[in-house]
Design an enzyme around this catalytic site. Structure first.
Site, short mmCIF file in Angstrom:
data_model
loop_
_atom_site.label_atom_id
_atom_site.label_comp_id
_atom_site.label_asym_id
_atom_site.label_seq_id
_atom_site.Cartn_x
_atom_site.Cartn_y
_atom_site.Cartn_z
N LEU A 167 -2.46 -3.09 6.26
CA LEU A 167 -2.14 -1.52 5.40
C LEU A 167 -1.65 -0.72 6.48
CD1 LEU A 167 -6.00 -1.59 4.32
CD2 LEU A 167 -3.93 -1.88 3.06
N ASP A 168 -0.84 -1.02 7.54
CA ASP A 168 -0.18 -0.06 8.32
C ASP A 168 1.11 -0.79 8.89
OD1 ASP A 168 0.96 2.45 8.96
OD2 ASP A 168 -0.15 2.36 10.89
N LEU A 169 1.83 -1.77 8.13
CA LEU A 169 2.81 -2.48 8.45
C LEU A 169 4.06 -1.53 8.39
CD1 LEU A 169 4.24 -4.90 9.50
CD2 LEU A 169 4.52 -5.81 7.03
#
Length: 235
Positions: free
Chosen positions: A164-166
């Site tokens: 969720l934060d690539l």
């Protein structure tokens, strides 16, 4: 609170878990939900076993302060406690992931009124720094790093976890390959594809997260791997 290192633990601070002591040597970075330190880990019952690690401290930039070494939360202690529990839960899930393209998490523990997890230290620089210094990537490097990150996501998704934060700054480089780091936004799902916590999915980084995540996505009864896939494409 400002996004600087004024609330960071002093150099030389020693953190203790049930298994290791961690002597902090410097700050590596600070974000909205944590401060990351470079430290030397030493096995408590055998000081001949020591190695360099990164230690992430749960510290909410807009909520927390510090008294001595202890993290304080003032009148927002309930919110801080809620998110600290999530941080610990996700960190302990990460200790179960074994993949060459995912940073290895050693352990999670509590100290100083907050939570920490230690992980291998990767000193090859970030994908973001490489792109900025070279003005882009050649096709061969782009394909290799995409395969590496895709393999890391495949491992996470098989374990019912979303990153969720690539983004390029959350990818480190080691021996010519990409390693996925920073799981502060990650979320665990059950085998039936339902979320294992009631917390909504946090908004990711603009330009990398899909529009449904940016618009305060609410969990439904499916496992939305497409969010990480979109971020992989954007990266």
């Amino acid at each position: 609170m400002n996004s600087n290192t004024s609330y960071a633990l002093p150099v030389g601070t020693v953190l203790l878990s049930d298994s290791y002591s961690y002597a902090i040597s410097r700050v590596l970075g600070q974000g909205s939900f944590g401060i990351t330190y470079l430290a030397t880990a030493t096995l408590l019952h055998d000081d001949s076993v020591n190695f360099i690690v990164a230690v992430k401290e749960f510290f909410m930039e807009q909520t927390n302060g510090r008294e001595g070494l202890s993290v304080t939360a003032g009148n927002k202690s309930g919110m801080f406690g809620y998110y600290r529990t999530k941080f610990l839960h996700e960190a302990r899930n990460l200790t179960k992931l074994y993949h060459p393209n995912i940073v290895k998490v050693v352990e999670a523990f509590e100290a100083n009124g907050t939570a920490y997890y230690s992980m291998e230290y990767i000193d090859g620089g970030s994908l973001d720094s490489l792109i900025l210094s070279h003005g882009g990537l050649c096709t061969a490097d782009t394909l290799r790093y995409t395969r590496d990150i895709g393999a890391a996501l495949e491992c996470m998704h098989a374990a019912k976890m979303l990153h969720l934060d690539l983004k390029p700054s959350n990818v480190m480089l080691r021996d010519g390959h990409a390693v996925l780091i920073d799981f502060g936004y990650s979320k665990q799902y059950a085998d039936d594809d339902n979320p294992m916590s009631s917390l909504t999915i946090g908004r990711g980084t603009p330009g990398y997260s899909p529009i449904e995540q940016d618009c305060d996505y609410r969990d439904s009864s499916h496992f939305p791997v497409t969010m990480d896939v979109y971020a992989l494409g954007a990266t």
